[in-house]
Scaffold this active site. Structure first.
Site, PDB file in Angstrom:
ATOM      1  N   TYR A  64      27.891 -10.584  51.530  1.00  0.00           N
ATOM      2  CA  TYR A  64      28.200  -9.150  51.464  1.00  0.00           C
ATOM      3  C   TYR A  64      27.605  -8.493  50.224  1.00  0.00           C
ATOM      4  O   TYR A  64      27.551  -7.264  50.142  1.00  0.00           O
ATOM      5  CB  TYR A  64      29.713  -8.923  51.459  1.00  0.00           C
ATOM      6  CG  TYR A  64      30.467  -9.472  52.641  1.00  0.00           C
ATOM      7  CD1 TYR A  64      29.809  -9.991  53.761  1.00  0.00           C
ATOM      8  CD2 TYR A  64      31.862  -9.481  52.642  1.00  0.00           C
ATOM      9  CE1 TYR A  64      30.516 -10.497  54.833  1.00  0.00           C
ATOM     10  CE2 TYR A  64      32.575  -9.976  53.721  1.00  0.00           C
ATOM     11  CZ  TYR A  64      31.902 -10.500  54.803  1.00  0.00           C
ATOM     12  OH  TYR A  64      32.611 -11.003  55.867  1.00  0.00           O
ATOM     13  N   LEU A 203      39.255  -4.317  64.774  1.00  0.00           N
ATOM     14  CA  LEU A 203      39.265  -3.075  65.546  1.00  0.00           C
ATOM     15  C   LEU A 203      38.012  -2.953  66.410  1.00  0.00           C
ATOM     16  O   LEU A 203      37.736  -1.884  66.963  1.00  0.00           O
ATOM     17  CB  LEU A 203      39.393  -1.871  64.603  1.00  0.00           C
ATOM     18  CG  LEU A 203      40.602  -1.911  63.652  1.00  0.00           C
ATOM     19  CD1 LEU A 203      40.607  -0.696  62.741  1.00  0.00           C
ATOM     20  CD2 LEU A 203      41.907  -2.007  64.435  1.00  0.00           C
TER      21      LEU A 203
END
Length: 287
Positions: A64, A203
């Site tokens: 990341y 999600l």
């Protein structure tokens, strides 16, 4: 299109204390994901905001490229760093035995910590060699540089093989998991081996917001679709780490800790028959 871009104004995350968040084997069941949160100041501020809202679990990774910003956010927060469950992951190019040892220490330096609560094998790919890679994880565990060993994106057979090789117990398997990808086989394998399941992209990158079943449950409770999806995961015993950068989304996701779904709600969401994977690299073990 419905989304959590407009969080439920009636939710009050301030009423939910950090200790109200359930834990699974010591892992707070709602954490902050930081994938693609690459602006250093924005990342640090989202971590600070989350911790001061009540979160006590932060997830990052070498890939990341924000471990230093995550560490800065923890340092900025008016929260004792010892209370934060911190996880990071070793990237696939660093999974050779010696590279694991070297880059894990570099991760700790960037995060500004002496030890990390959970270190994952990010994917069983490229330089991953079960014997060599996992021996390095065992060494880091024995030296006290990591509190727990984790794996990510492991299929049941890979999970079984890793568990047989490691001396240290596997605390968690982090996989994509949401109402459109419930991962029953992986959840069953983890349950059999006393391994927690951590859901990334919980999600489905916003795809859950368009599901009529989730919209119906959200309307019933007067909450956002995001809260419903995260509460559904909690009902399944799954830890979730949704990404959120802005304060509104950080707080709306946190409010899911106070949402209790009934059996009818869970059955309705279980009835979704659409299946969609959001993260599907060529080196994924299912390909």
């Amino acid at each position: 299109m419905t989304s959590n871009a407009d969080p439920n104004p009636d939710s009050d995350p301030d009423e939910i204390a950090p200790d109200a968040c359930p834990t699974a084997s010591g892992i707070p069941m709602l954490g902050l994901g930081t994938w693609q949160n690459t602006d250093a100041d924005e990342c640090a501020e989202s971590v600070r905001t989350a911790l001061e809202t009540g979160y006590r679990h932060v997830d990052t990774a070498q890939a990341y490229e924000n471990e230093d910003a995550v560490g800065e956010g923890i340092a900025r927060a008016d929260v004792d760093g010892e209370d934060v469950f911190l996880a990071t992951k070793v990237w696939i190019s660093n999974l050779g035995h010696d590279d694991v040892l070297e880059t894990a220490r570099e991760s700790l330096d960037r995060l500004g910590v002496d030890t990390v609560d959970l270190l994952y094998v990010h994917w069983p790919a490229e330089a991953y060699d079960p014997e060599g890679t996992l021996a390095a994880f065992d060494r880091l565990y024995d030296e006290g540089l990591i509190e727990n060993v984790g794996v990510s994106n492991f299929l049941p057979e890979q999970l079984e093989a890793a568990a047989d090789i490691l001396d240290a117990p596997i605390l968690a398997n982090q996989v994509e998991l949401h109402p459109l990808l419930p991962q029953e086989d992986i959840r069953k394998a983890c349950g059999t081996n006393d391994i927690e399941v951590v859901a990334y992209s919980p999600l489905a990158r916003g795809e859950v917001f368009d599901q009529a079943e989730i919209q119906t449950v959200a309307e019933k409770h007067g909450v956002s679709e995001a809260q419903v999806s995260l509460a559904w995961l909690r009902e399944k015993g799954v830890v979730s780490i949704p990404k959120a950068t802005g304060e509104a989304h950080v707080r709306d996701n946190w409010a899911s800790v106070g949402l209790e779904l009934d059996e009818e709600d869970v059955d309705r969401i279980d009835g979704i028959d659409e299946r969609e994977r959001q993260v599907d690299p060529d080196f994924g073990p299912w390909n």
